[in-house]
Scaffold this active site. Structure first.
Site, PDB file in Angstrom:
ATOM      1  N   HIS A  66      -1.918 -31.690  16.915  1.00 58.86           N
ATOM      2  CA  HIS A  66      -2.147 -30.434  16.189  1.00 58.86           C
ATOM      3  C   HIS A  66      -0.865 -29.621  16.300  1.00 58.86           C
ATOM      4  O   HIS A  66      -0.209 -29.615  17.337  1.00 58.86           O
ATOM      5  CB  HIS A  66      -3.331 -29.678  16.795  1.00 58.86           C
ATOM      6  CG  HIS A  66      -3.618 -28.352  16.157  1.00 58.86           C
ATOM      7  ND1 HIS A  66      -3.621 -28.162  14.789  1.00 58.86           N
ATOM      8  CD2 HIS A  66      -3.917 -27.136  16.706  1.00 58.86           C
ATOM      9  CE1 HIS A  66      -3.920 -26.895  14.525  1.00 58.86           C
ATOM     10  NE2 HIS A  66      -4.094 -26.259  15.671  1.00 58.86           N
TER      11      HIS A  66
ATOM     12  N   SER B 215      -7.332 -33.590  38.773  1.00 57.01           N
ATOM     13  CA  SER B 215      -8.061 -33.669  37.504  1.00 57.01           C
ATOM     14  C   SER B 215      -9.306 -34.542  37.645  1.00 57.01           C
ATOM     15  O   SER B 215      -9.269 -35.624  38.229  1.00 57.01           O
ATOM     16  CB  SER B 215      -7.156 -34.244  36.413  1.00 57.01           C
ATOM     17  OG  SER B 215      -7.896 -34.533  35.248  1.00 57.01           O
TER      18      SER B 215
ATOM     19  N   GLN C 226      -9.766 -36.702  22.768  1.00 50.05           N
ATOM     20  CA  GLN C 226      -8.709 -37.401  22.042  1.00 50.05           C
ATOM     21  C   GLN C 226      -7.850 -38.249  22.975  1.00 50.05           C
ATOM     22  O   GLN C 226      -7.435 -39.356  22.621  1.00 50.05           O
ATOM     23  CB  GLN C 226      -7.824 -36.401  21.292  1.00 50.05           C
ATOM     24  CG  GLN C 226      -8.481 -35.776  20.077  1.00 50.05           C
ATOM     25  CD  GLN C 226      -8.653 -36.754  18.927  1.00 50.05           C
ATOM     26  OE1 GLN C 226      -7.941 -37.746  18.819  1.00 50.05           O
ATOM     27  NE2 GLN C 226      -9.614 -36.468  18.058  1.00 50.05           N
TER      28      GLN C 226
ATOM     29  N   TYR D 154      -6.635 -36.408  29.267  1.00 47.92           N
ATOM     30  CA  TYR D 154      -7.546 -37.545  29.086  1.00 47.92           C
ATOM     31  C   TYR D 154      -8.944 -37.051  28.727  1.00 47.92           C
ATOM     32  O   TYR D 154      -9.950 -37.487  29.282  1.00 47.92           O
ATOM     33  CB  TYR D 154      -7.581 -38.407  30.357  1.00 47.92           C
ATOM     34  CG  TYR D 154      -8.007 -39.838  30.102  1.00 47.92           C
ATOM     35  CD1 TYR D 154      -7.178 -40.720  29.413  1.00 47.92           C
ATOM     36  CD2 TYR D 154      -9.236 -40.299  30.559  1.00 47.92           C
ATOM     37  CE1 TYR D 154      -7.574 -42.028  29.178  1.00 47.92           C
ATOM     38  CE2 TYR D 154      -9.638 -41.608  30.335  1.00 47.92           C
ATOM     39  CZ  TYR D 154      -8.802 -42.463  29.645  1.00 47.92           C
ATOM     40  OH  TYR D 154      -9.194 -43.764  29.417  1.00 47.92           O
TER      41      TYR D 154
ATOM     42  N   GLU E 216      -3.872 -23.549  24.233  1.00 45.24           N
ATOM     43  CA  GLU E 216      -3.443 -22.442  25.090  1.00 45.24           C
ATOM     44  C   GLU E 216      -2.762 -22.894  26.372  1.00 45.24           C
ATOM     45  O   GLU E 216      -2.113 -22.089  27.050  1.00 45.24           O
ATOM     46  CB  GLU E 216      -4.627 -21.523  25.426  1.00 45.24           C
ATOM     47  CG  GLU E 216      -5.729 -22.155  26.254  1.00 45.24           C
ATOM     48  CD  GLU E 216      -6.840 -22.761  25.416  1.00 45.24           C
ATOM     49  OE1 GLU E 216      -8.000 -22.755  25.880  1.00 45.24           O
ATOM     50  OE2 GLU E 216      -6.549 -23.251  24.302  1.00 45.24           O
ATOM     51  N   PHE E 217      -2.892 -24.159  26.738  1.00 48.86           N
ATOM     52  CA  PHE E 217      -2.260 -24.667  27.957  1.00 48.86           C
ATOM     53  C   PHE E 217      -0.929 -25.375  27.694  1.00 48.86           C
ATOM     54  O   PHE E 217      -0.160 -25.632  28.620  1.00 48.86           O
ATOM     55  CB  PHE E 217      -3.195 -25.645  28.678  1.00 48.86           C
ATOM     56  CG  PHE E 217      -4.489 -25.040  29.119  1.00 48.86           C
ATOM     57  CD1 PHE E 217      -4.539 -23.755  29.640  1.00 48.86           C
ATOM     58  CD2 PHE E 217      -5.670 -25.754  29.014  1.00 48.86           C
ATOM     59  CE1 PHE E 217      -5.742 -23.190  30.045  1.00 48.86           C
ATOM     60  CE2 PHE E 217      -6.881 -25.207  29.413  1.00 48.86           C
ATOM     61  CZ  PHE E 217      -6.918 -23.921  29.931  1.00 48.86           C
TER      62      PHE E 217
ATOM     63  N   GLU F 193     -31.613 -27.814   9.091  1.00 49.08           N
ATOM     64  CA  GLU F 193     -31.407 -28.601   7.877  1.00 49.08           C
ATOM     65  C   GLU F 193     -29.967 -28.574   7.365  1.00 49.08           C
ATOM     66  O   GLU F 193     -29.646 -29.272   6.397  1.00 49.08           O
ATOM     67  CB  GLU F 193     -32.387 -28.139   6.796  1.00 49.08           C
ATOM     68  CG  GLU F 193     -33.833 -28.462   7.158  1.00 49.08           C
ATOM     69  CD  GLU F 193     -34.819 -28.189   6.038  1.00 49.08           C
ATOM     70  OE1 GLU F 193     -34.385 -28.044   4.879  1.00 49.08           O
ATOM     71  OE2 GLU F 193     -36.026 -28.121   6.328  1.00 49.08           O
TER      72      GLU F 193
ATOM     73  N   SER G 187     -33.836 -31.525  -4.584  1.00 52.60           N
ATOM     74  CA  SER G 187     -34.782 -31.266  -5.671  1.00 52.60           C
ATOM     75  C   SER G 187     -34.138 -30.411  -6.762  1.00 52.60           C
ATOM     76  O   SER G 187     -33.133 -29.732  -6.531  1.00 52.60           O
ATOM     77  CB  SER G 187     -36.015 -30.537  -5.123  1.00 52.60           C
ATOM     78  OG  SER G 187     -35.670 -29.208  -4.746  1.00 52.60           O
TER      79      SER G 187
END
Length: 329
Positions: free
Chosen positions: A108, A51, A28, A25, A84-85, A231, A252
């Site tokens: 992913h 958690s 995402q 939680y 990794e978990f 910038e 510019s």
């Protein structure tokens, strides 16, 4: 031209009567859970005991269970944990609760692409990956819009995995903006390459080297920070909004001319060859192997490099200067 899919292409009713477990939680996780909930879906959350996210999920009106309990109750399991978990949690809490007809999903493809997680043949394996951070996914949904997303099917046990993935993407608001079909291999390799060669690794080193060059030449560190880091956002925002051409239309003539004649002196064929080596390390699994080994050792190199980089002069200068900008507070 690659085809994009929208609301009319996806059938949200395919998710009716399915319990969707969001594992994790964080950024995402909260966006997926709340968007799906607001789309009328039955959503629960799976978290480890103790958690810090549990109270937040409960206050958001969601039922929270242990990861194992959530996966046992769920028809659809979305893993939204750090790469990794995932393997360890999958083996201990998720895999024992997989049954025929369940859907295992990711945002992913790392763990599937590199064989760290090997799902059984009797479940669908899909990916829905919004191309934006969780707070943006949530904000856009609440405002009647959406964040574009990728979707992919790795394993189609039910024969409906593609339609189900598209339905999920609709549930989180992705089809409002448009979703693009890919596969786990392509998503993982391009994502890792972008992070390493351009967005994180490439940009960080470019910024630091520019800053160092000016400071070593005797210029004030504060001016070096403004020109080489602060910038960056101004230029990137123009690029994101209208591409390279619109960015060049907005700067510019001096800056545009300098872009053309000096850019290639920095990013040249040698740079591209190094990029190709980085991509090869990703494709052949070298990077994944090294990352997994690093995590198994409790990240000693990563911790060392993180500490070293935090002491760079650009960080000290930036911390002082950022207080000048009210919109950054």
């Amino acid at each position: 031209m690659t085809q994009l899919f929208y609301d009319t292409d996806a059938d949200l009713s395919l998710l009716n009567n399915k319990t969707i477990a969001i594992i994790g939680y964080g950024s995402q996780g909260h966006a997926h859970a709340l968007n799906l909930k607001d789309s009328g879906m039955d959503v629960i959350v799976g978290l480890y005991k103790g958690s810090k996210s549990e109270s937040k999920a409960i206050s958001d009106g969601l039922k929270v269970f242990s990861v194992s309990e959530a996966c046992e109750k769920a028809d659809w399991i979305m893993i939204l944990l750090p790469d990794e978990f995932q393997k360890d949690v999958y083996l201990k809490e998720i895999e024992p609760n997989l049954k025929e007809g369940k859907i295992l999903s990711f945002a992913h493809g790392f763990n599937i692409r590199f064989g760290l997680i090997k799902p059984p043949s009797f479940v669908d394996v899909v990916m829905i990956a919004p191309k934006g951070p969780g707070h943006t996914v949530r904000w856009e949904y609440q405002n009647g819009q959406g964040v574009p997303a990728l979707f992919a099917v790795e394993q189609d046990s039910s024969g409906s995995a593609r339609s189900l993935a598209m339905a999920y993407a609709k549930g989180i608001g992705g089809t409002r903006a448009g979703i693009l079909e890919t596969n786990f291999k392509e998503e993982t390799e391009t994502d890792l390459f972008g992070e390493q060669a351009v967005l994180c690794g490439g940009l960080s080193e470019l910024v630091k080297s520019g800053f160092e060059t000016l400071v070593e030449a005797g210029y004030q560190p504060e001016l070096a920070y403004f020109e080489c880091l602060h910038e960056v956002k101004l230029i990137v925002d123009l690029m994101v909004k209208g591409g390279l051409s619109q960015m060049r239309d907005s700067i510019s003539n001096t800056a545009e001319y300098g872009d053309y004649v000096s850019g290639k002196r920095l990013i040249n064929s040698d740079t591209k060859k190094e990029m190709q080596k980085i991509l090869k390390d990703i494709q052949d699994g070298t990077f994944a192997k090294n990352f997994v080994e690093e995590c198994d050792k409790d990240k000693p190199l990563m911790t060392k490099l993180r500490e070293e980089n935090s002491k760079h002069e650009i960080e000290k200068v930036g911390k002082s200067l950022r207080s000048m900008f009210s919109w950054l507070k």
